[in-house]
Write an enzyme that holds these catalytic residues in place. Structure first.
Site, short mmCIF file in Angstrom:
data_model
loop_
_atom_site.label_atom_id
_atom_site.label_comp_id
_atom_site.label_asym_id
_atom_site.label_seq_id
_atom_site.Cartn_x
_atom_site.Cartn_y
_atom_site.Cartn_z
N HIS A 212 37.82 9.28 35.34
CA HIS A 212 38.22 10.34 36.27
C HIS A 212 37.01 10.93 37.01
O HIS A 212 36.69 12.12 36.92
CB HIS A 212 38.97 11.45 35.54
CG HIS A 212 39.92 12.19 36.46
ND1 HIS A 212 41.04 12.84 36.02
CD2 HIS A 212 39.90 12.36 37.81
CE1 HIS A 212 41.68 13.39 37.04
NE2 HIS A 212 40.99 13.10 38.15
N ARG B 200 46.98 10.33 40.48
CA ARG B 200 47.46 10.86 39.21
C ARG B 200 48.11 9.73 38.43
O ARG B 200 48.86 8.92 38.98
CB ARG B 200 48.48 11.99 39.43
CG ARG B 200 47.85 13.33 39.79
CD ARG B 200 47.06 13.90 38.63
NE ARG B 200 46.43 15.17 38.95
CZ ARG B 200 45.18 15.31 39.37
NH1 ARG B 200 44.44 14.24 39.56
NH2 ARG B 200 44.68 16.50 39.59
N GLU C 85 43.61 12.61 28.95
CA GLU C 85 42.18 12.66 29.27
C GLU C 85 41.50 13.75 28.46
O GLU C 85 42.06 14.85 28.32
CB GLU C 85 41.99 12.92 30.77
CG GLU C 85 42.53 11.81 31.65
CD GLU C 85 42.28 12.04 33.14
OE1 GLU C 85 41.57 13.00 33.48
OE2 GLU C 85 42.80 11.27 33.95
#
Length: 331
Positions: free
Chosen positions: A286, A238, A267
């Site tokens: 990601h 994270r 994001e």
């Protein structure tokens, strides 16, 4: 009346290809979205007539304010069995059932090593040089064998990353607030005496912790200053675990050799975000859990969850109580 199922963040347009949706085809219209909605207003407008939502990991928050704006919503299926961005109390208050799916930890382990190896051997620079007719060889690779890999977190993902490091002949140490010597011995790695000592001694540091109050900002300016100038940092967990401004400063000032990052404070990453142009950074959008096998599980079990809900017997309901054993980082 037919039900409408919205599938969010289907960027690759594969949701209806990797799983068989025919078991619910007579009752449900599946509507995939391949773009990310920028704010709650846009999301609420898109989902206004949705009875079911399928969402990937923790990409899209479902706070109480959003759930209250979706009067038709009755079921949320979120991939994985842990999701910190859904307001479960609000869902329950509005009669919304929340279900999860299984998820493999293999893809984030593999991506961690893709980033680490890409950094160590300068793969992006060298591959671009070949493609663009640039200089023949520009980098000198960093060795893995005999070097120290420091792991922040030794749960399901961290433990498997450790095993790969050992196979490369690396010295592996690990630390977290709850890590025990028994767990370190089980994996076959050293228990670092402290976070600071792990950072000082490691040639490669990889983050595998769940985000919480104790891990938010765990690596700030003081901690990053402990890294060797030849060290590399990898974060597939994270973004908020690592102070983003401090990381950018370390990269721009050359205080670390490089970083591999798969997670960001916002994001999708905005076009002008400084992470897009930071030096010494290998960044991916990601991709931690993005693999064909995992997607087949996510969407296949989403179909199962929809079937079970329509039959009046929901499966894999969330939230679930945390089980015993070391935690693994979400992705």
């Amino acid at each position: 009346m037919r039900l409408r199922c919205a599938v969010l963040d289907d960027y690759q347009r594969v949701a209806t290809e990797v799983a068989d949706w025919s078991p619910v085809a007579d009752l449900v219209d599946v509507v995939p979205y391949d773009t990310h909605f920028p704010d709650e207003d846009a999301l609420a407008a898109a989902l206004a007539d949705a009875d079911i939502v399928v969402t990937l990991r923790e990409r899209v928050p479902f706070p109480g304010s959003l759930i209250a704006r979706l009067p038709r919503l009755r079921l949320i299926v979120a991939s994985g069995m842990r999701n910190s961005v859904i307001d479960y109390a609000a869902a329950d208050a509005h009669g919304v059932t929340v279900c999860g799916t299984a998820s493999s930890s293999t893809p984030p382990v593999e991506l961690t090593w893709a980033l680490l190896l890409g950094l160590a051997r300068g793969l992006v620079q060298e591959a671009n040089g070949v493609r663009e007719g640039g200089p023949w060889q520009r980098t000198v690779g960093a060795d893995l064998h005999g070097r120290r890999l420091g792991l922040l977190g030794l749960g399901k993902i961290g433990g498997r990353v450790a095993q790969v490091g050992l196979a490369f002949g690396m010295e592996v140490s690990a630390w977290s607030q709850n890590l025990t010597r028994e767990r370190a011995d089980e994996v076959g790695v050293e228990l670092a005496p402290s976070k600071e000592e792990l950072l000082r001694s490691a040639d490669f540091v990889s983050v595998h912790l769940a985000l919480g109050e104790r891990t938010r900002g765990l690596l700030g300016p003081a901690e990053l200053s402990l890294l060797k100038p030849t060290a590399y940092l990898v974060n597939t967990s994270r973004a908020a675990i690592v102070d983003q401004e401090a990381l950018l400063a370390a990269l721009h000032e050359g205080r670390i050799a490089g970083a591999g990052v798969d997670v960001f404070d916002t994001e999708p990453l905005p076009a002008g975000h400084p992470m897009r142009t930071a030096p010494r950074l290998l960044a991916t959008p990601h991709l931690g859990y993005v693999s064909r096998a995992n997607y087949a599980t996510y969407y296949g079990q989403a179909v199962e969850a929809i079937q079970a809900y329509l039959a009046g017997s929901p499966v894999r309901r969330l939230p679930v109580s945390p089980g015993p054993g070391p935690a693994s980082a979400p992705g």
